[in-house]
Design a protein around this motif. Structure first.
Motif, PDB file in Angstrom:
ATOM      1  N   GLY A  63      -6.363  -2.459  -6.536  1.00  0.00           N
ATOM      2  CA  GLY A  63      -5.647  -1.256  -6.118  1.00  0.00           C
ATOM      3  C   GLY A  63      -4.157  -1.446  -5.952  1.00  0.00           C
ATOM      4  O   GLY A  63      -3.435  -0.474  -5.713  1.00  0.00           O
ATOM      5  N   LYS A 102      -6.677   7.137  -0.957  1.00  0.00           N
ATOM      6  CA  LYS A 102      -5.261   6.842  -1.197  1.00  0.00           C
ATOM      7  C   LYS A 102      -4.912   7.071  -2.663  1.00  0.00           C
ATOM      8  O   LYS A 102      -3.862   7.652  -2.986  1.00  0.00           O
ATOM      9  N   PRO A 136      -9.648   3.413   0.014  1.00  0.00           N
ATOM     10  CA  PRO A 136      -8.800   3.172  -1.158  1.00  0.00           C
ATOM     11  C   PRO A 136      -8.869   4.310  -2.183  1.00  0.00           C
ATOM     12  O   PRO A 136      -7.889   4.607  -2.861  1.00  0.00           O
TER      13      PRO A 136
END
Length: 471
Positions: free
Chosen positions: A39, A180, A177
């Motif tokens: 990520g 985001k 994640p």
């Protein structure tokens, strides 16, 4: 006893779909020897649609960067390799080992996972390496320190435990994640179809959703960027200067040519006495009625006037469906604001702008312009526009014939506001006057509808307090 193993993973330029075949590497955020995590953003690239930061989908140590900044790379070409570390699984008991035939069948049944990058998720199926171009102009790989000898083939690393899923009330199920990444891409999780266990939205779901939605091409200018784009400077008498056409500028040229020769454009003009509008703007600024930190400008009232006119004449908020031979009247107004940025012209839009109060519209307009100036407009913010405003008046231009943003039925040009002699209450007096130009697609907007909309906008700007409701 466990043994650490290393395997080399290749990170490729994303397959963005929509006919795009290449992207330019604007900047690297890592170098050989750096540790990266799943990520983490490793570079920024520019396609014909937008500049996008690319996160890497695995954890390890950067082994090699294959292209330098400024290189244009074909989609599917490896741009970075990463040494991934993990633990080899303990040997299984002989009795538990699968039969060779069963193991072969399982291997054949499991499709290969092809890594692609931001916005355009992993695809399954056999992969085929693209032949790298060998022309003299092809960029050489970036020099890196000598790597340790590659270890013998070993089982894939053990995956780290997944973080807990965050769920609150009716919020879509997704890991932090993934939330985001959705925010960075400008994707509303409620619009994404989940494929994970128990309805959890995965990273692949986001990639698939982003790839499925077309990004509208840029139109005209509205707000000047804080920093001009870096470009070759022409000096009189110094000879010709050639400027490469690529990225957003290339897409702008192609989209405008396609629009101009696909949709039959008609443009109408009207001069408007906006003295009351300018006074209203000053009053809102001084009183802080819309909020202390809210930006108030004539463009705000022009936008609200257009939205009010569309509410009264919804047929102009439409799209031409060539395949079905139908006119699609859109259910909500996604108001595009053409913006000049260092990388070229883009048209981010305010979603469901027609449902916003004047104060809400002011906040959204300010955020849209600030984000565009910073070059941080997410791809999701440029999707699904239905009508556009271009503010040529900021450059001192009175009017023009704006070209439609592809797929939209109308675009409004807002010219410079000037003090001119004007007949007001039977006397010739100085008044503040502007010129509005409305271009529309004559396949779905006839002269009557276009004239009604333009006249309605002009009437609202002449008497803004009487016709605009705000809160």
């Amino acid at each position: 006893m466990t043994t650490e193993v290393r395997s080399l993973r290749e990170f490729k330029m994303p397959d963005v779909g929509e006919g795009l075949t290449e992207a330019e590497i604007l900047s690297w955020y890592v170098k050989p020897g750096d540790t990266v995590t799943d990520g983490q953003v490793v570079c920024e690239v520019e396609t014909a649609k937008a500049a996008v930061e690319l996160p890497i989908p695995f954890t390890g140590v950067v082994e090699q960067l294959f292209f330098a900044e400024g290189a244009t790379v074909d989609v599917g070409t490896v741009i970075i390799s990463v040494a991934v570390a993990g633990e080899a699984p303990a040997p299984a008991a002989p009795a538990a080992a699968p039969a060779p035939a069963a193991a072969a069948a399982a291997e054949a049944a499991e499709p290969e996972r092809r890594e692609v990058l931001v916005g355009y998720g992993p695809r399954t199926g056999g992969s085929q390496r693209r032949a790298r171009r060998t022309t003299a102009a092809a960029p050489a790989p970036v020099a890196v320190p000598a790597a340790a000898p590659a270890p013998a083939p070993a089982p894939a690393p053990v995956a780290a435990p997944a973080p807990a899923v965050a769920v609150t009330g009716d919020r879509p199920l997704a890991k932090p994640p993934v939330r985001k990444l959705a925010k960075d891409l400008g994707i509303d999780l409620r619009a994404v179809t989940p494929t994970g266990p128990d309805g959890v939205i995965t990273r692949e779901d986001l990639h698939a959703h982003a790839a499925a939605v077309a990004v509208p091409a840029p139109a005209l200018v509205v707000e000047q960027a804080a920093e001009p784009a870096a470009a070759p400077v022409a000096v009189p008498g110094a000879g010709d200067v050639r400027v490469p056409i690529k990225g957003v500028r290339k897409a702008t040229a192609q989209a405008m040519v396609a629009s101009a020769f696909t949709a039959p454009h008609v443009t109408e003009f009207v001069q408007v006495d906006v003295t009351r509008t300018m006074k209203f703007v000053r009053r809102l600024k001084e009183s802080g009625e819309l909020g202390r930190d809210v930006r108030v400008s004539p463009l705000l009232l022009v936008a609200k006037a257009l939205l009010t006119a569309i509410k009264r004449n919804p047929e102009i908020n439409a799209q031409w469906d060539e395949a079905a031979q139908e006119i699609v009247i859109k259910g909500q107004v996604n108001l595009g604001i053409a913006a000049a940025t260092p990388r070229g012209l883009i048209v981010p839009n305010i979603k469901d702008a027609g449902a916003k109060t004047l104060s809400g519209l002011a906040v959204s307009l300010g955020e849209l312009i600030d984000t565009a100036r910073q070059g941080k407009t997410a791809p999701g913010d440029m999707q699904g526009g239905t009508v556009t405003i271009t503010n040529v008046g900021v450059f001192g231009v009175d009017s023009g014939t704006p070209i439609l943003n592809p797929g939209e039925a109308a675009i409004l040009a807002f010219g410079a506001v000037r003090e001119l002699p004007w007949v007001h209450k039977g006397k010739v007096v100085p008044r503040q006057v502007t010129t509005l130009a409305l271009s529309f697609d004559h396949r779905l907007v006839d002269g009557e509808l276009g004239s009604k909309v333009l006249a309605d906008i002009a009437g609202i700007l002449e008497h803004p307090k009487r016709l605009i409701t705000w809160g």
